[in-house]
Design a protein around this motif. Structure first.
Motif, mmCIF file in Angstrom:
data_model
loop_
_atom_site.group_PDB
_atom_site.id
_atom_site.type_symbol
_atom_site.label_atom_id
_atom_site.label_comp_id
_atom_site.label_asym_id
_atom_site.label_seq_id
_atom_site.Cartn_x
_atom_site.Cartn_y
_atom_site.Cartn_z
ATOM 1 N N TYR A 183 0.870 -1.182 0.000
ATOM 2 C CA TYR A 183 0.000 0.000 0.000
ATOM 3 C C TYR A 183 0.905 1.230 0.000
ATOM 4 N N VAL A 184 0.681 2.115 -0.960
ATOM 5 C CA VAL A 184 1.463 3.353 -1.037
ATOM 6 C C VAL A 184 0.506 4.520 -0.819
ATOM 7 N N MET A 185 0.807 5.331 0.184
ATOM 8 C CA MET A 185 -0.067 6.490 0.476
ATOM 9 C C MET A 185 0.740 7.778 0.283
ATOM 10 N N ASP A 186 0.196 8.676 -0.493
ATOM 11 C CA ASP A 186 0.869 9.954 -0.737
ATOM 12 C C ASP A 186 0.423 10.959 0.340
ATOM 13 N N GLU A 187 1.358 11.251 1.236
ATOM 14 C CA GLU A 187 1.022 12.114 2.378
ATOM 15 C C GLU A 187 0.539 13.494 1.938
ATOM 16 N N GLN A 188 1.105 13.988 0.846
ATOM 17 C CA GLN A 188 0.708 15.339 0.405
ATOM 18 C C GLN A 188 -0.732 15.369 -0.087
ATOM 19 N N VAL A 189 -1.191 14.257 -0.660
ATOM 20 C CA VAL A 189 -2.588 14.196 -1.113
ATOM 21 C C VAL A 189 -3.520 14.194 0.111
ATOM 22 N N ILE A 190 -3.120 13.462 1.141
ATOM 23 C CA ILE A 190 -3.908 13.451 2.384
ATOM 24 C C ILE A 190 -3.976 14.860 2.965
ATOM 25 N N ARG A 191 -2.796 15.484 3.054
ATOM 26 C CA ARG A 191 -2.749 16.819 3.669
ATOM 27 C C ARG A 191 -3.544 17.838 2.861
ATOM 28 N N SER A 192 -3.450 17.742 1.561
ATOM 29 C CA SER A 192 -4.160 18.766 0.789
ATOM 30 C C SER A 192 -5.668 18.568 0.897
ATOM 31 N N ALA A 193 -6.144 17.320 1.001
ATOM 32 C CA ALA A 193 -7.590 17.101 1.195
ATOM 33 C C ALA A 193 -8.026 17.675 2.553
ATOM 34 N N CYS A 194 -7.215 17.432 3.584
ATOM 35 C CA CYS A 194 -7.539 17.986 4.914
ATOM 36 C C CYS A 194 -7.681 19.501 4.830
ATOM 37 N N ARG A 195 -6.723 20.121 4.158
ATOM 38 C CA ARG A 195 -6.723 21.596 4.084
ATOM 39 C C ARG A 195 -7.914 22.123 3.298
ATOM 40 N N ARG A 196 -8.259 21.396 2.253
ATOM 41 C CA ARG A 196 -9.406 21.858 1.451
ATOM 42 C C ARG A 196 -10.702 21.774 2.248
ATOM 43 N N PHE A 197 -10.870 20.701 2.999
ATOM 44 C CA PHE A 197 -12.090 20.603 3.824
ATOM 45 C C PHE A 197 -12.112 21.709 4.875
ATOM 46 N N LYS A 198 -10.948 21.875 5.521
ATOM 47 C CA LYS A 198 -10.876 22.852 6.610
ATOM 48 C C LYS A 198 -11.114 24.267 6.080
ATOM 49 N N SER A 199 -10.460 24.593 4.983
ATOM 50 C CA SER A 199 -10.599 25.972 4.498
ATOM 51 C C SER A 199 -11.992 26.214 3.929
ATOM 52 N N SER A 200 -12.679 25.151 3.505
ATOM 53 C CA SER A 200 -14.038 25.396 2.998
ATOM 54 C C SER A 200 -14.985 25.756 4.148
ATOM 55 N N ILE A 201 -14.730 25.219 5.337
ATOM 56 C CA ILE A 201 -15.540 25.631 6.505
ATOM 57 C C ILE A 201 -15.206 27.082 6.871
ATOM 58 N N ASP A 202 -13.918 27.410 6.782
ATOM 59 C CA ASP A 202 -13.515 28.799 7.063
ATOM 60 C C ASP A 202 -14.189 29.752 6.082
ATOM 61 N N LYS A 203 -14.128 29.362 4.819
ATOM 62 C CA LYS A 203 -14.605 30.275 3.773
ATOM 63 C C LYS A 203 -16.133 30.428 3.790
ATOM 64 N N TYR A 204 -16.840 29.327 3.919
ATOM 65 C CA TYR A 204 -18.296 29.403 3.744
ATOM 66 C C TYR A 204 -19.081 29.428 5.057
ATOM 67 N N TYR A 205 -18.403 29.093 6.176
ATOM 68 C CA TYR A 205 -19.170 29.059 7.424
ATOM 69 C C TYR A 205 -18.410 29.753 8.556
ATOM 70 N N GLY A 206 -17.580 30.687 8.170
ATOM 71 C CA GLY A 206 -16.873 31.507 9.163
ATOM 72 C C GLY A 206 -16.019 30.690 10.127
ATOM 73 N N GLY A 207 -15.602 29.511 9.693
ATOM 74 C CA GLY A 207 -14.732 28.680 10.540
ATOM 75 C C GLY A 207 -15.458 28.056 11.721
ATOM 76 N N LYS A 208 -16.781 28.188 11.763
ATOM 77 C CA LYS A 208 -17.526 27.657 12.919
ATOM 78 C C LYS A 208 -17.837 26.172 12.693
ATOM 79 N N GLY A 209 -16.825 25.348 12.916
ATOM 80 C CA GLY A 209 -17.041 23.924 12.697
ATOM 81 C C GLY A 209 -15.763 23.137 12.864
ATOM 82 N N LEU A 210 -15.862 21.854 12.617
ATOM 83 C CA LEU A 210 -14.693 20.987 12.757
ATOM 84 C C LEU A 210 -14.785 19.855 11.735
ATOM 85 N N VAL A 211 -13.646 19.583 11.095
ATOM 86 C CA VAL A 211 -13.566 18.433 10.200
ATOM 87 C C VAL A 211 -13.010 17.280 11.015
ATOM 88 N N CYS A 212 -13.794 16.224 11.180
ATOM 89 C CA CYS A 212 -13.321 15.049 11.921
ATOM 90 C C CYS A 212 -13.071 13.934 10.909
#
Ligand code: LLP
Length: 432
Positions: free
Chosen positions: A34-63
């Protein structure tokens, strides 16, 4: 050209992942791998997180939903991105604890948690426990009272939404083993009981309507239903629900024909519905939690195999057998899930055959897929199966006493083993 953005072909005609030659990775670490690309994981995390920041004023949590893929290093990566974690068993909780994951950012799920698991969650300060049923509420209240604790809880709700996906991974409808039903009044009765409890604090409501969902509309509908329930609780009981947890389930690309929506669009549309509905219902906007699993882990992963036998059955089909199968990827035998495969050492060549890729287990259904377009594959070739980062390693087994593959993370041109390959000795480890 490829289903995952990090894949490419180098000058040798070899498949690369995150810029690394997959044929060399297979040589160095062995197969299956199994090969996992850490940068792909990190960029998905950031995209989810920043979408809450952008559209919901950061009032939330990505679990991040650890059931998709969990190990110590994954927990460390997820923690370092500032995400929370959805855990579903003592094993997933223990992994997070040992990785130093902030326990207050963990939601503990499951439709049949044991007392041992509930005690472990309370003792280790898990952020919230997602209570699934009334007997669990009562058991937890008793356990928390014995420990003089008052854990935050959410309720798992079946919002009665039918998401169009495989029936085994559909969970929002009333005929489901998960959660409290809205339609029957079961959920409301449970809320009434919970607000009277002294040793739990009801802070949120959670729903998860299914997995691998491409359409955003069911998520919007689920949010509306949940908010109507929050408004009912406020009106009838005067109680404020602070968190609306909308679960995971965002679809990803397994085949070139799959067309998932960008995560940002999901948050944009759902935030809009939440703001508008709260306005209409006259309730305070809750914090929004989401629990993506597959969409963070799957696109980051590929599995590398060595091709063994090639069996051409005239006018029937050609079998390409690999040195893994349902033990490392049970998704075909369970759901007939489709994947994209590439002969890694011939990645620049056209896919001019259609083959059945078979595993090595004593089971006819042990396939990676049927009718799969592929370059001409022969014994000794390296086969890559794409988008296997979620629900592969986490669902792997030792059927036929086959040792589990290693997991490596790749990042910035470097590879490191994060889960060692099992050995025959590991297979008998617990035998007496
Ligand atoms: N939250 C809850 C409460 C869940 O039950 C799940 C998945 C998730 C979040 C994460 O969903 P995701 O974003 O990964 O779709 N083994 C199946 C998938 C089962 C999903 C179970 N629950 C598969 O291989 O397709």
């Amino acid at each position: 050209m490829f289903v995952s953005e990090n894949l490419n072909v180098n000058e040798k005609g070899h498949l690369t992942a995150g810029g690394m030659d997959t044929v060399e990775l297979a040589e160095k670490y062995g197969t299956p791998l199994y090969v996992m690309d850490e940068q792909v994981i990190r960029s998905a995390c950031r995209r989810f997180k920043s979408s809450i920041d952008k559209y919901y004023g950061g009032k939330g949590l990505v679990c991040y939903a650890g059931k998709a893929f969990s190990c110590l290093e994954m927990c460390r990566v997820i923690a370092s991105e500032g995400l929370g974690l959805d855990a579903v068993s003592i094993g997933e909780l223990y992994t997070a604890l040992k990785a130093g994951f902030p326990m207050e950012k963990i939601g503990f799920h499951g439709n049949n948690k044991t007392d041992e698991e509930l005690e472990f969650a309370v003792d280790n300060g898990v952020g919230h426990i997602v209570v699934d049923n009334i007997s669990e509420l009562r058991r937890l209240e008793r356990i928390a009272a014995e420990k003089n604790a008052c854990p935050d809880i959410m309720f798992r709700i079946k919002p009665g939404i039918d998401a169009h996906t495989h029936k085994f991974i559909m969970t929002g409808q009333i005929d489901s083993k998960f959660g409290f039903a809205l339609e029957t009044g079961e959920a409301f009765e449970a809320v009434k009981e919970a607000v009277e409890c002294k040793n739990v604090k009801l802070s949120g409501l959670e729903c998860h309507i299914g997995s691998q969902i491409f359409d955003i509309t069911p998520f919007e509908k689920a949010a509306e239903k949940m908010l109507e329930f929050i408004a009912e609780i406020k009106a009838e009981l005067g109680y404020d629900i602070e968190i609306l947890d909308l679960g995971g389930g965002f679809g990803i690309r397994y085949l070139e024909s799959d067309d998932p929506k960008p995560f940002e669009e999901y948050m944009e549309r759902v935030s809009k519905v939440v703001k508008q509905t709260c306005g209409e219902l006259g309730i305070t906007q809750p914090a929004i939690f989401i629990e993506p699993g597959r969409s963070i882990a799957a696109p980051a992963g590929i599995t590398l195999y060595t091709v063994g036998a090639r069996k051409e059955i005239p006018e029937i089909r050609t079998y390409i057998s690999v040195d893994g199968g349902m033990t490392d990827n049970p998704r075909y035998i369970l759901y007939q899930s489709e994947y994209t495969a590439i002969v890694a050492n011939k990645a620049g060549e056209p896919k001019d055959e259609k083959v059945t890729i078979a595993g090595k287990c004593c089971e006819s259904g042990d396939l990676i897929g049927e009718n799969m377009p592929l370059q001409h594959a022969e014994s000794g070739d390296i086969l890559a199966v794409c988008a296997t980062g979620a629900y592969n390693y986490s669902m792997s087994s030792n059927y036929n006493r086959i040792p589990k593959p290693a997991v490596i993370f790749i990042s910035n041109g470097e590879a490191r083993v994060v889960v060692k390959r099992e050995t025959p000795e590991d297979i008998i480890r617990n035998d007496i």
